[in-house]
Design a protein around this motif. Structure first.
Motif, mmCIF file in Angstrom:
data_model
loop_
_atom_site.group_PDB
_atom_site.id
_atom_site.type_symbol
_atom_site.label_atom_id
_atom_site.label_comp_id
_atom_site.label_asym_id
_atom_site.label_seq_id
_atom_site.Cartn_x
_atom_site.Cartn_y
_atom_site.Cartn_z
ATOM 1 N N UNK A 42 0.822 -1.213 0.000
ATOM 2 C CA UNK A 42 0.000 0.000 0.000
ATOM 3 C C UNK A 42 0.858 1.266 0.000
ATOM 4 N N UNK A 43 2.090 1.165 0.468
ATOM 5 C CA UNK A 43 2.976 2.329 0.473
ATOM 6 C C UNK A 43 3.405 2.715 -0.936
ATOM 7 N N UNK A 44 3.284 1.773 -1.868
ATOM 8 C CA UNK A 44 3.606 2.059 -3.269
ATOM 9 C C UNK A 44 2.527 1.418 -4.137
ATOM 10 N N UNK A 45 1.409 2.121 -4.230
ATOM 11 C CA UNK A 45 0.261 1.578 -4.946
ATOM 12 C C UNK A 45 -0.551 2.698 -5.592
ATOM 13 N N UNK A 46 0.182 3.709 -6.104
ATOM 14 C CA UNK A 46 -0.498 4.820 -6.758
ATOM 15 C C UNK A 46 -1.018 5.871 -5.803
ATOM 16 N N UNK A 47 -0.548 5.855 -4.553
ATOM 17 C CA UNK A 47 -1.041 6.793 -3.551
ATOM 18 C C UNK A 47 -0.048 7.895 -3.220
ATOM 19 N N UNK A 48 -0.332 8.600 -2.136
ATOM 20 C CA UNK A 48 0.421 9.802 -1.760
ATOM 21 C C UNK A 48 1.838 9.507 -1.284
ATOM 22 N N UNK A 49 2.148 8.258 -0.965
ATOM 23 C CA UNK A 49 3.475 7.934 -0.439
ATOM 24 C C UNK A 49 4.411 7.370 -1.506
ATOM 25 N N UNK A 50 3.936 7.257 -2.744
ATOM 26 C CA UNK A 50 4.774 6.691 -3.816
ATOM 27 C C UNK A 50 6.096 7.437 -3.979
ATOM 28 N N UNK A 51 6.035 8.762 -3.932
ATOM 29 C CA UNK A 51 7.243 9.564 -4.151
ATOM 30 C C UNK A 51 8.281 9.332 -3.062
ATOM 31 N N UNK A 52 7.825 9.149 -1.823
ATOM 32 C CA UNK A 52 8.759 8.870 -0.737
ATOM 33 C C UNK A 52 9.457 7.531 -0.953
ATOM 34 N N UNK A 53 8.700 6.537 -1.365
ATOM 35 C CA UNK A 53 9.294 5.237 -1.646
ATOM 36 C C UNK A 53 10.361 5.368 -2.724
ATOM 37 N N UNK A 54 10.054 6.104 -3.786
ATOM 38 C CA UNK A 54 11.019 6.293 -4.872
ATOM 39 C C UNK A 54 12.257 7.039 -4.381
#
Length: 321
Positions: free
Chosen positions: A268-280
């Protein structure tokens, strides 16, 4: 207008009390009262991880599970008594949290060099920090001065606002962390702790069989470990980070981008949501991950600590004095 003023005043007072409590935590709290504290704890943690690398993740998880239930007060270390049902058998902890015997060993060693001085809550914080560093993660100065709870809460440990379950979606994760004063950045950074450790089949079965946001070959590999029928192989283990499961690094985030996350909540942390950029960001900049993880750990360690004359310093972490 008066009601609004009263509400603002209450918020202001609560802020002062929380700030005052946290201000009593300091990195040099035991400098004079227990100067051998850090090498004493480190020696036991090093030996435990040398015997079983997974133990580092377990000690880190103990600190997390403690702080998320009524604050960082070592309540999750208390055994049940005839008058109190503790937190160890609550759903998020049962067959999940472990390492209690290592905490016992640390406490025993610390009691030999400075009896009655160091809290079990602080031992959890130091053991978590040492575990990360021993497994090649960052080092930081942990804030200390917590005292130990004199009770535990099975109900709180089982509550929906306690430990986020592996079925959580992103909004539930963010809400859970915000309720404890932690940001979305803290959330993503702290979940990077899943770069070490393992999870039970029961926790990841729904993700590998029912979700579509998972790499098919990765799902099939874990289906070989975890049968589809509930109750069969529930305790079978798989690494949370399939690349470097015993090294604290940023490969966990690469797994998220590759849709090779073991848990639904992690993906869910990388699933098209608001936290994707942080993961990247953490994928491309491991230094940013280390820095934010340290900040997250310090912020988590500030959750509702008992200080001053509150609580007690337990001589045995499993029971009150």
């Amino acid at each position: 207008m008066a009601s609004s003023f009263v509400s603002m005043f209450v918020v202001f007072i609560v802020g002062i009390l929380v700030g005052s409590s946290n201000a009593q935590l300091s990195t040099n709290f035991y400098c004079e009262t227990c100067p051998q504290l850090f090498p004493t704890v480190r020696a036991v943690v090093e030996e435990a991880i040398a015997q079983e690398a997974r133990m580092g993740a377990s000690l880190l998880r103990l600190h997390f599970h403690d702080c998320f239930i009524n604050g960082c007060d070592a309540s999750n270390l208390l055994d049940d008594t005839p008058t109190m049902l503790g937190e160890k058998t609550a759903a998020p902890n049962l067959n999940s949290v472990r390492g209690f015997e290592v905490i016992d060993q640390i406490k025993s060693a610390v009691e030999q060099v400075c009896p009655g001085v160091v809290s079990c809550a602080d031992i959890l914080a130091i053991a978590a920090k040492d575990s990360v560093n021993i497994l090649r993660g960052p080092e930081w100065e942990v804030k200390l001065g917590r005292r130990d709870a004199m009770t535990a809460s099975f109900a709180a440990a089982n509550s929906s606002n306690g430990i986020p379950p592996p079925s959580s979606n992103l909004s539930a994760l963010i809400s859970n962390f915000q309720s404890k004063g932690l940001s979305a950045r803290d959330l993503v950074a702290l979940y990077g702790a899943h770069t070490i450790g393992q999870a039970r089949c029961k926790s990841f079965r729904p993700h590998i069989y029912n979700d579509t946001n998972i790499d098919p070959s990765y799902a099939r590999a874990n289906q070989a470990i975890c049968p589809s029928n509930s109750g069969n192989g529930d305790g079978n283990l798989a690494p949370l980070d399939p690349q470097t499961p015993t090294t604290f690094d940023n490969t966990y985030y690469r797994s998220l981008v590759s849709k090779q996350s073991l848990l639904h909540s992690d993906q869910e942390l990388y699933n098209g949501g608001s936290t994707d950029m942080l993961v990247q960001t953490y994928v491309s900049n491991p230094g940013a991950f280390s820095s934010d993880f340290i900040t997250g750990m310090l912020n988590m360690g500030d959750i509702m600590p008992l200080t001053g004359s509150q609580g007690q310093i337990r001589t045995n972490c499993r029971r009150i004095n």
